[in-house]
Design a protein around this motif. Sequence first.
Motif, PDB file in Angstrom:
ATOM      1  N   CYS A 221      -4.862   7.279  -8.354  1.00 29.97           N
ATOM      2  CA  CYS A 221      -5.838   7.175  -7.865  1.00 29.97           C
ATOM      3  C   CYS A 221      -6.085   5.967  -7.068  1.00 29.97           C
ATOM      4  O   CYS A 221      -7.373   5.452  -6.634  1.00 29.97           O
ATOM      5  N   ARG A 222      -5.154   4.972  -6.872  1.00 30.00           N
ATOM      6  CA  ARG A 222      -5.205   3.580  -6.302  1.00 30.00           C
ATOM      7  C   ARG A 222      -5.871   3.868  -4.876  1.00 30.00           C
ATOM      8  O   ARG A 222      -6.938   3.187  -4.614  1.00 30.00           O
TER       9      ARG A 222
ATOM     10  N   CYS B  87       5.955   6.939  -8.152  1.00 32.97           N
ATOM     11  CA  CYS B  87       4.426   7.113  -7.819  1.00 32.97           C
ATOM     12  C   CYS B  87       3.704   7.730  -6.748  1.00 32.97           C
ATOM     13  O   CYS B  87       4.347   7.205  -5.646  1.00 32.97           O
ATOM     14  N   CYS B  88       3.342   8.834  -6.588  1.00 33.50           N
ATOM     15  CA  CYS B  88       2.645   9.486  -5.491  1.00 33.50           C
ATOM     16  C   CYS B  88       3.792   9.957  -4.404  1.00 33.50           C
ATOM     17  O   CYS B  88       3.213  10.656  -3.220  1.00 33.50           O
ATOM     18  N   GLU B  89       4.940  10.351  -5.064  1.00 29.36           N
ATOM     19  CA  GLU B  89       5.989  11.139  -4.193  1.00 29.36           C
ATOM     20  C   GLU B  89       5.597  12.503  -4.329  1.00 29.36           C
ATOM     21  O   GLU B  89       4.892  12.931  -5.431  1.00 29.36           O
TER      22      GLU B  89
ATOM     23  N   LEU C 223       0.820  -1.343  -0.008  1.00 26.24           N
ATOM     24  CA  LEU C 223       0.046  -0.076   0.134  1.00 26.24           C
ATOM     25  C   LEU C 223       0.840   1.204   0.189  1.00 26.24           C
ATOM     26  O   LEU C 223       0.448   2.172  -0.618  1.00 26.24           O
ATOM     27  N   ASN C 224       1.922   0.987   0.683  1.00 24.23           N
ATOM     28  CA  ASN C 224       2.740   2.389   0.825  1.00 24.23           C
ATOM     29  C   ASN C 224       3.672   2.578  -0.341  1.00 24.23           C
ATOM     30  O   ASN C 224       4.087   3.693  -0.784  1.00 24.23           O
ATOM     31  N   ASN C 225       4.151   1.406  -0.999  1.00 20.80           N
ATOM     32  CA  ASN C 225       4.881   1.419  -2.306  1.00 20.80           C
ATOM     33  C   ASN C 225       3.998   0.647  -3.507  1.00 20.80           C
ATOM     34  O   ASN C 225       4.250  -0.077  -3.967  1.00 20.80           O
ATOM     35  N   HIS C 226       3.144   1.658  -3.974  1.00 20.31           N
ATOM     36  CA  HIS C 226       1.979   0.975  -4.691  1.00 20.31           C
ATOM     37  C   HIS C 226       2.117   0.984  -6.159  1.00 20.31           C
ATOM     38  O   HIS C 226       1.390   0.655  -7.028  1.00 20.31           O
ATOM     39  N   GLY C 227       3.036   1.991  -6.654  1.00 18.32           N
ATOM     40  CA  GLY C 227       3.259   2.294  -8.150  1.00 18.32           C
ATOM     41  C   GLY C 227       4.223   1.375  -8.746  1.00 18.32           C
ATOM     42  O   GLY C 227       5.206   0.815  -8.227  1.00 18.32           O
ATOM     43  N   SER C 228       3.850   1.108  -9.827  1.00 17.19           N
ATOM     44  CA  SER C 228       4.800   0.439 -10.935  1.00 17.19           C
ATOM     45  C   SER C 228       6.147   1.256 -11.152  1.00 17.19           C
ATOM     46  O   SER C 228       7.150   0.627 -11.179  1.00 17.19           O
ATOM     47  N   SER C 229       6.078   2.521 -11.214  1.00 23.59           N
ATOM     48  CA  SER C 229       7.135   3.366 -11.239  1.00 23.59           C
ATOM     49  C   SER C 229       7.431   3.802  -9.704  1.00 23.59           C
ATOM     50  O   SER C 229       6.741   4.020  -8.742  1.00 23.59           O
TER      51      SER C 229
END
Length: 308
Positions: free
Chosen positions: A196-197, A187-189, A178-184
């Motif tokens: 919008c996950r 993401c969201c940093e 959940l905390n590191n949810h991006g494929s990159s």
Amino acid sequence: YSHTWQISEPNEFDIMLVMPVSRLQLDECDDTGAYYYLTFKRNPKEKHLSKFLDEDGKLSAFKMLQALKEIIKQEVKNIENVKVTVKRKKAGSPAITLQIKNPPAEISVDIILTLEVQQSWPPSTQDGLKIEQWLGRKVRGDFRNKSLYLVAKQNKNEKVLRGNTWRLSFSHIEKAMLNNHGSSKTCCESDGPKCCRKGCLKLLKYLLEQLKMTHTKKLEKFCSYHVKTAFFHSCVMWPNDADWHSGDLDHCFQKYLRYFMDCLQRSHLPHFFIPQYNLLSLENKVSSNFLLELINKEWNNGFPIFQE
């Protein structure tokens, strides 16, 4: 971490009380691959735990929870300025719940007795955690090298309920995903692209919470873990950050919700880490259909539940 993931004012918190234990013998107690009997290997270091073994030499979750509850009850008596009570245990629940009355809000804290074992994950997990396309093969390997967590959880399918079963828990891995949810990586940093996950997960959690408040009895079989499991499967089905663009919340939420509804329709939602374990068994088909009906009604009316 749970409080950062609630859409309304948080009033429920989980705390895992983690006890490190050396090697254990795990024996499956049913065909879910999630529930186990635990016995110590020869000459365990944890001699102090021998008083919690049952007559067959299995580690008794019931005995350990009872002992922990007594300790907590004694400690609660020493708390001043705040009214803290230990709630009656829900049947089969792995948690000891504290009710904390402190204006302006009342909160409840679940203390979950958890064993941490440094050994490889059991065979039932081999084909789970299919995150290669989403978070990468290396991340999956790193996760699977982490400790094994087991929580004191009654298996309701046992013929005779002895209170000596433990269930695998992956909450430490779920938290990391959940905390590191991006494929990159970005993401969201703060300076990275937003997705919008989290928004989608919050919305479906809130939807279920609200429906459960109105239909408590009929929906008692459902909990936020069903929503979270469907969320992880959705992240795997749509692995790229572009699939969850921050401006597409409506579209992404509907896509994720449609998948969850499909699981309800088929009475099939595989545990994310233990694929043979179906979280929506056919014997709960009636409540699955009922939830499906309620969600359809909300959808057809433009989700009035979110406007309330």
